[in-house]
Enzyme design. Structure first.
Site, PDB file in Angstrom:
ATOM      1  CG  HIS A 182      42.793  28.494  41.984  1.00 34.40           C
ATOM      2  ND1 HIS A 182      43.854  28.046  42.738  1.00 34.40           N
ATOM      3  CD2 HIS A 182      42.899  29.854  41.949  1.00 34.40           C
ATOM      4  CE1 HIS A 182      44.561  29.091  43.148  1.00 34.40           C
ATOM      5  NE2 HIS A 182      44.002  30.200  42.681  1.00 34.40           N
ATOM      6  CB  CYS A 193      46.311  30.071  40.176  1.00 34.72           C
ATOM      7  SG  CYS A 193      46.926  31.345  41.274  1.00 34.72           S
ATOM      8  CG  ASN A 209      45.676  31.563  45.810  1.00 35.62           C
ATOM      9  OD1 ASN A 209      46.187  30.580  45.273  1.00 35.62           O
ATOM     10  ND2 ASN A 209      45.233  32.606  45.125  1.00 35.62           N
TER      11      ASN A 209
HETATM   12  O1  UT7 Z   1      44.757  32.963  42.564  1.00 35.44           O
HETATM   13  C1  UT7 Z   1      44.702  33.951  41.568  1.00 35.44           C
HETATM   14  C2  UT7 Z   1      43.444  34.636  41.613  1.00 35.44           C
HETATM   15  N1  UT7 Z   1      43.334  35.514  42.755  1.00 35.44           N
HETATM   16  C3  UT7 Z   1      42.135  35.786  43.206  1.00 35.44           C
HETATM   17  O2  UT7 Z   1      41.203  35.214  42.714  1.00 35.44           O
HETATM   18  C4  UT7 Z   1      41.955  36.830  44.272  1.00 35.44           C
HETATM   19  C5  UT7 Z   1      40.754  37.673  43.920  1.00 35.44           C
HETATM   20  N2  UT7 Z   1      40.460  38.793  44.833  1.00 35.44           N
HETATM   21  C6  UT7 Z   1      40.074  38.606  46.112  1.00 35.44           C
HETATM   22  O3  UT7 Z   1      40.040  37.492  46.613  1.00 35.44           O
HETATM   23  C7  UT7 Z   1      39.624  39.823  46.904  1.00 35.44           C
HETATM   24  O4  UT7 Z   1      39.498  40.908  46.032  1.00 35.44           O
HETATM   25  C8  UT7 Z   1      40.577  40.202  48.090  1.00 35.44           C
HETATM   26  C9  UT7 Z   1      40.445  39.180  49.180  1.00 35.44           C
HETATM   27  C10 UT7 Z   1      42.012  40.270  47.577  1.00 35.44           C
HETATM   28  C11 UT7 Z   1      40.188  41.555  48.651  1.00 35.44           C
HETATM   29  O5  UT7 Z   1      38.819  41.549  49.071  1.00 35.44           O
HETATM   30  P1  UT7 Z   1      37.845  42.735  48.653  1.00 35.44           P
HETATM   31  O6  UT7 Z   1      36.553  42.453  49.288  1.00 35.44           O
HETATM   32  O7  UT7 Z   1      37.902  42.841  47.155  1.00 35.44           O
HETATM   33  O8  UT7 Z   1      38.496  43.963  49.377  1.00 35.44           O
HETATM   34  P2  UT7 Z   1      39.050  45.320  48.746  1.00 35.44           P
HETATM   35  O9  UT7 Z   1      40.356  45.087  48.055  1.00 35.44           O
HETATM   36  O10 UT7 Z   1      37.967  45.964  47.979  1.00 35.44           O
HETATM   37  O11 UT7 Z   1      39.329  46.158  50.049  1.00 35.44           O
HETATM   38  C12 UT7 Z   1      38.263  46.557  50.945  1.00 35.44           C
HETATM   39  C13 UT7 Z   1      38.865  47.300  52.106  1.00 35.44           C
HETATM   40  C14 UT7 Z   1      39.842  48.390  51.708  1.00 35.44           C
HETATM   41  O12 UT7 Z   1      39.680  49.465  52.636  1.00 35.44           O
HETATM   42  P3  UT7 Z   1      38.838  50.767  52.230  1.00 35.44           P
HETATM   43  O13 UT7 Z   1      39.527  51.330  51.024  1.00 35.44           O
HETATM   44  O14 UT7 Z   1      37.456  50.280  51.939  1.00 35.44           O
HETATM   45  O15 UT7 Z   1      38.953  51.623  53.449  1.00 35.44           O
HETATM   46  C15 UT7 Z   1      41.191  47.772  51.904  1.00 35.44           C
HETATM   47  O16 UT7 Z   1      42.193  48.718  52.168  1.00 35.44           O
HETATM   48  O17 UT7 Z   1      39.620  46.392  52.920  1.00 35.44           O
HETATM   49  C16 UT7 Z   1      40.929  46.903  53.113  1.00 35.44           C
HETATM   50  N3  UT7 Z   1      41.868  45.786  53.204  1.00 35.44           N
HETATM   51  C17 UT7 Z   1      42.160  45.148  54.352  1.00 35.44           C
HETATM   52  N4  UT7 Z   1      41.747  45.342  55.611  1.00 35.44           N
HETATM   53  C18 UT7 Z   1      42.224  44.508  56.563  1.00 35.44           C
HETATM   54  C19 UT7 Z   1      42.550  45.178  52.193  1.00 35.44           C
HETATM   55  N5  UT7 Z   1      43.289  44.173  52.681  1.00 35.44           N
HETATM   56  C20 UT7 Z   1      43.065  44.127  54.006  1.00 35.44           C
HETATM   57  C21 UT7 Z   1      43.532  43.303  55.041  1.00 35.44           C
HETATM   58  N6  UT7 Z   1      43.091  43.525  56.299  1.00 35.44           N
HETATM   59  N7  UT7 Z   1      44.391  42.293  54.818  1.00 35.44           N
END
Ligand code: UT7
Length: 324
Positions: free
Chosen positions: A251, A112, A281
């Site tokens: 970004h 990125c 992204n």
């Molecule tokens: O460009 C390079 C840099 N990249 C980034 O900067 C990305 C950085 N990270 C993020 O943007 C976020 O961490 C994400 C958007 C990827 C994820 O958001 P989060 O708030 O950190 O969610 P999480 O991974 O902690 O997941 C929370 C819950 C989980 O369920 P449980 O375990 O709490 O039951 C996941 O399984 O959300 C669930 N989950 C989803 N639910 C519906 C994960 N992905 C999805 C989805 N739809 N697509």
């Protein structure tokens, strides 16, 4: 004297995929994606929209805006991690596609941060040779590198390209400074394997295929901290403060990361350009697409102090400041 952006351009694939469209592909929903990421839709490449095609169309627009002809370009750098071929580089395909017959061309893998590292390169290159015009492009078709069964990643990314032509000016505008960093020790948190090695001795352990894998929560924390640090380090090194900045173009990975950045840098939200809702992204393409969006919306005026910051796989990150 300084190194300035002479023109910008961008190109997005025709097909738009909404969050609702994704509901029939993985177990997700529009509400989760909007609230956790700020993304509403993304563009997905189709036939004849390979990375080099998107890159070439963006480059052509940037050259028109810059009033530069293809034969005046001396160097083409493409930040990408999703070339349609391993070799030749996307930059070489762009060189022939746009007819930049006097240019040498190569790709740069900084995920990125690809456009930002390219900007830094253009800056240093033109400082050494004032006659040089450098075309820096960020271009991706990450839809070809996603595991469409992995809801942690496939909802986040989109395809597109953005470009800028850099050149020399005699006046007091131009790049004020850059501050780039990397940390390879944390590679596992955000990575993509290549194809399996045909040499059994060189096989990479646990090669899960050429798809993006990410520990989202960890990457989130590093992204906020790294962008904040690089911005503050760059400003301090130039004796400037955040109040001197007219517009920040970061970004575009996640709206919550950008809101945290607003909070940590203590800026008003209107100073931070955000378009992640439309494109998701787009990795190396995200900053040049955002720059072209901001530029074509008339949000940047001559003399404005425009600050860029990025974070991506590697990890790679950095900040750059331009007096427009
Ligand atoms: O460009 C390079 C840099 N990249 C980034 O900067 C990305 C950085 N990270 C993020 O943007 C976020 O961490 C994400 C958007 C990827 C994820 O958001 P989060 O708030 O950190 O969610 P999480 O991974 O902690 O997941 C929370 C819950 C989980 O369920 P449980 O375990 O709490 O039951 C996941 O399984 O959300 C669930 N989950 C989803 N639910 C519906 C994960 N992905 C999805 C989805 N739809 N697509």
């Amino acid at each position: 004297m300084g190194i300035v952006v002479l023109g910008t351009g961008s190109c997005l694939p025709k097909r738009v995929m909404s969050n609702v469209d994704l509901e029939s592909i993985v177990d997700t929903n529009d509400e989760w994606i909007r609230t956790r990421t700020g993304i509403e839709s993304r563009h997905i490449g189709g036939k004849d929209e390979q990375t080099y095609i998107l890159a070439s169309r963006a480059a052509e627009k940037a050259m028109v805006a810059a009033e530069v002809t293809p034969d005046q370009i001396g160097l083409i750098v493409v930040g990408t991690i999703s070339s349609h071929m391993q070799m030749p580089s996307t930059a070489c395909f762009v060189q022939t596609e746009i007819g930049a017959k006097n240019a040498f061309a190569y790709d740069l893998n900084a995920a990125c941060s690809g456009f930002m590292y390219g900007l830094d390169l253009a800056y240093k290159y033109i400082l050494a040779d004032h006659s040089m015009k450098v075309l820096v492009i960020g271009a991706e078709t990450l839809s070809s590198r996603l595991d469409w069964a992995d809801r942690n990643t496939c909802i986040l990314f989109g395809d597109g390209a953005g470009a800028a032509v850099f050149g020399f000016t005699d006046d007091d505008r131009g790049i004020i400074g850059t501050h780039m960093l990397s940390d390879g020790s944390l590679w596992e948190l955000l990575h993509m394997h290549g194809p399996e090695s045909s040499n059994p001795d060189l096989k990479v352990e646990n090669n899960t295929g050429a798809f993006i894998r990410m520990e989202g929560r960890e990457v989130f924390k590093h992204a906020v901290r790294a962008m904040e640090d690089s911005v503050n380090t760059l400003l301090a090194s130039k004796g400037l403060s955040i109040d001197d900045i007219s517009l920040i173009i970061p970004h575009q990975a996640n709206i919550r990361i950008l809101h945290k950045l607003v909070e940590r840098l203590k800026v008003t939200p209107d100073k931070v350009f955000i378009n992640v809702s439309k494109y998701g992204n787009t990795s190396a393409a995200s900053i040049p697409i955002a720059l072209d969006d901001a530029n074509s919306q008339g949000l940047i005026a001559e003399g404005d102090m425009v600050l860029f910051c990025s974070f991506g796989g590697g990890f790679t990150w950095g900040a750059a400041l331009i007096k427009w």
